[in-house]
Design an enzyme around this catalytic site. Structure first.
Site, short mmCIF file in Angstrom:
data_model
loop_
_atom_site.label_atom_id
_atom_site.label_comp_id
_atom_site.label_asym_id
_atom_site.label_seq_id
_atom_site.Cartn_x
_atom_site.Cartn_y
_atom_site.Cartn_z
N GLU A 149 0.85 -1.20 0.00
CA GLU A 149 0.00 0.00 0.00
C GLU A 149 0.88 1.25 0.00
O GLU A 149 1.82 1.34 0.78
CB GLU A 149 -0.88 -0.03 1.27
CG GLU A 149 -1.80 1.14 1.40
CD GLU A 149 -2.71 1.28 0.19
OE1 GLU A 149 -3.53 0.38 -0.06
OE2 GLU A 149 -2.59 2.30 -0.53
N CYS A 259 4.72 4.84 9.56
CA CYS A 259 5.42 4.00 8.57
C CYS A 259 6.92 4.24 8.43
O CYS A 259 7.70 3.29 8.45
CB CYS A 259 4.75 4.16 7.21
SG CYS A 259 3.12 3.42 7.17
P1 NAD Z 1 -4.08 0.09 11.84
O1 NAD Z 1 -3.47 -0.20 13.15
O2 NAD Z 1 -4.74 1.40 11.59
O3 NAD Z 1 -5.17 -1.03 11.52
C1 NAD Z 1 -4.94 -2.40 11.62
C2 NAD Z 1 -6.24 -3.08 12.06
O4 NAD Z 1 -6.03 -4.49 12.05
C3 NAD Z 1 -6.68 -2.71 13.46
O5 NAD Z 1 -8.01 -2.21 13.40
C4 NAD Z 1 -6.61 -4.05 14.23
O6 NAD Z 1 -7.63 -4.17 15.20
C5 NAD Z 1 -6.80 -5.05 13.11
N1 NAD Z 1 -6.34 -6.40 13.39
C6 NAD Z 1 -5.18 -6.81 13.99
N2 NAD Z 1 -5.13 -8.16 14.00
C7 NAD Z 1 -6.25 -8.62 13.40
C8 NAD Z 1 -6.77 -9.91 13.12
N3 NAD Z 1 -6.10 -11.03 13.44
N4 NAD Z 1 -7.97 -10.01 12.53
C9 NAD Z 1 -8.67 -8.90 12.19
N5 NAD Z 1 -8.22 -7.64 12.42
C10 NAD Z 1 -7.03 -7.50 13.01
O7 NAD Z 1 -2.94 -0.17 10.76
P2 NAD Z 1 -2.77 0.53 9.33
O8 NAD Z 1 -2.20 1.90 9.51
O9 NAD Z 1 -4.00 0.34 8.54
O10 NAD Z 1 -1.58 -0.35 8.74
C11 NAD Z 1 -1.80 -1.69 8.33
C12 NAD Z 1 -0.59 -2.13 7.53
O11 NAD Z 1 -0.47 -1.31 6.34
C13 NAD Z 1 0.74 -2.01 8.25
O12 NAD Z 1 1.59 -3.05 7.85
C14 NAD Z 1 1.29 -0.67 7.73
O13 NAD Z 1 2.70 -0.62 7.80
C15 NAD Z 1 0.81 -0.68 6.30
N6 NAD Z 1 0.66 0.65 5.71
C16 NAD Z 1 0.07 1.66 6.41
C17 NAD Z 1 -0.07 2.91 5.84
C18 NAD Z 1 -0.68 4.07 6.58
O14 NAD Z 1 -0.56 5.20 6.10
N7 NAD Z 1 -1.33 3.87 7.71
C19 NAD Z 1 0.38 3.12 4.53
C20 NAD Z 1 0.96 2.08 3.83
C21 NAD Z 1 1.08 0.83 4.44
#
Ligand code: NAD
Length: 433
Positions: A149, A259
């Site tokens: 992403e 990130c």
């Molecule tokens: P986040 O913490 O906002 O959301 C993750 C969600 O996953 C949480 O709501 C959590 O409750 C849920 N979760 C955890 N374990 C779970 C399971 N077993 N079953 C169901 N739900 C579960 O995280 P995010 O910011 O969305 O980031 C997610 C991934 O994407 C990470 O690896 C991050 O590095 C990557 N990423 C994030 C961004 C960003 O801008 N936030 C951009 C690019 C990539």
């Protein structure tokens, strides 16, 4: 059009779910956080992201978007499963894959015949071997696909519909192309289909490049201050060279957010484990820490212990409520023992900031923060702050002094309005007596 399940409805999961539903797919988002699911079901997004809530509501009304806390329910008759769970750093900087493993194990336990698992979480290069072993141990027939992403918080919905690129990596023939079809309909999307390792590395190296540019311009800023140059002009002049470009050359308080630091640390760990040199990666991380120390020192120079600092901005960047690894939070943490700090932010002065800043008064009202302050420290480049009335600000404050971290003010105007000025990459100035 396909039925798609998305595991993890955080920043990435909700944007992807609402976006794919808008493209015509039937999408179900699943999360272990039931409170989050309840809010999403009623059309509320639990964080601030422009344009996202209307998109979620549109998906819910269309019947193509739904949310559940029951994974088994989400996986019924679903071939495509997107994993968007967190990958936080562990104490060595390595990526903690326990959330990803839990998601993979849960998918394995489900009787659905054959599935395509699309990993949107940022995961270290080479980790598909471990994930495949987990699937094999459960006799689960599944294809693993890396689809990193690239959304930027604050413009995530626009990024979904106009992505700079779509990267899909798989190690089995034809699977990446199949997954790429899910994103058909996005105008002008540049597509890279590759093996999984290439896709994973594109993500990490992109964040390394961005972090490196921030560290580089902040490094330049120190020389600008020493030699009486203006870093904004220097950046403009450099950016006009098409080989350099103007983006991500803004001096400030350093990179933050969920990130950059964690991905840089994970990349460093992966390289170290492979016996590769990490000098450049280490230098970027060190510059960012140095920048934090410089910012804190500059604010300390403007006030004496016990005085009041009004901090403007807690979010790691404007247009988001996200305070994860925010440099502004780190600055307040460094100041709060010695000064009375009151912090304001249009949307990020809530519970998450409260947990990180115990005892610090938080408000969304900038005038309340400014009242009686000896220094106004601007740390997030919110547009609201660019437009603030310096005359009114001065009337509120005990002493007119501005620290401009993100470089949102014209120093001449600040000084002319009667403030002492300190910023990044520009000489400090005092009003003429
Ligand atoms: P986040 O913490 O906002 O959301 C993750 C969600 O996953 C949480 O709501 C959590 O409750 C849920 N979760 C955890 N374990 C779970 C399971 N077993 N079953 C169901 N739900 C579960 O995280 P995010 O910011 O969305 O980031 C997610 C991934 O994407 C990470 O690896 C991050 O590095 C990557 N990423 C994030 C961004 C960003 O801008 N936030 C951009 C690019 C990539």
């Amino acid at each position: 059009m396909e039925k798609i399940a998305i595991i993890g409805t955080g920043f990435v999961g909700v944007v992807t779910a609402a976006g794919l539903a808008d493209l015509g797919h039937t999408v179900i988002g699943v999360d272990i956080d039931e409170a989050k699911i309840d809010r999403l079901r009623s059309g509320h997004v639990p964080f601030s992201e422009p344009k996202l809530e209307p998109l979620v509501r549109k998906g819910l009304y269309s019947g193509r978007l739904s949310f559940t806390a029951e994974l088994n329910h989400a996986l019924i008759d679903t071939t495509y499963i997107i994993v968007a769970v967190p990958t936080p750093p562990d104490k060595d900087g390595a990526s903690d894959l326990s959330f990803v493993h839990a998601a993979i194990d849960a998918i394995s336990a489900h009787p659905q015949q054959e599935v395509v698992i699309i990993v949107k979480s940022t995961v270290p290069v080479g980790c598909f071997k471990t994930l495949q072993a987990r699937l094999d141990a459960n006799d689960k027939r599944a294809s693993l696909v890396s689809c990193p992403e690239f959304l930027a918080e604050g413009q995530a919905v626009s990024d979904f519909f106009s992505p700079s690129r779509t990267v899909v990596g798989a190690n089995q023939a034809g699977v990446a192309e199949r997954v790429a079809e899910l994103f058909e309909g996005l105008p002008g999307a540049r597509l890279i289909c590759s093996n999984a390792e290439t896709a994973q590395l594109i993500k990490y190296e992109s964040n390394k490049q961005l972090a490196m540019r921030v560290a580089s311009i902040n490094d330049t800023a120190a020389r600008c201050e020493a030699f009486g140059a203006d870093v904004h002009e220097v950046a403009k002049g450099m950016g006009m060279d098409p080989r350099i470009g103007e983006h991500f050359l803004r001096a400030g308080i350093g990179y933050g957010g969920s990130c950059f630091s964690k991905d840089l640390a994970a990349l460093t760990y992966t390289a170290r484990m492979a016996g590769l040199p990490t000098g450049l990666l280490d230098a970027v991380a060190e510059q960012n820490e140095q920048q934090l120390r410089r910012v804190v020192a500059k604010i300390r120079e403007m006030i004496t212990p016990g005085q009041k600092v009004a901090v403007f901005g807690l979010a790691f960047k404007p247009l988001t409520s996200d305070v994860r690894s925010s440099r502004a939070i780190a600055v307040v943490q460094a100041l709060m023992g010695d000064y009375t700090v009151i912090a304001t932010d249009p949307v990020a002065a809530g519970d998450e900031a409260r947990i990180l800043l115990p005892g610090v008064e938080l408000t969304d009202n900038p005038w309340r923060a400014a009242k009686g302050a000896h220094c106004a420290a601007f740390l997030t480049a919110w547009d609201e702050y660019r437009q603030i009335s310096l005359e009114l600000l001065q009337l509120q404050m005990a002493r007119p002094a501005i620290f401009d971290g993100p470089g949102i003010f014209d120093p001449n105007k600040v000084v002319k309005a009667g403030f002492r000025y300190s910023g990044i990459g520009r000489p400090s100035r005092s009003p003429l007596a």
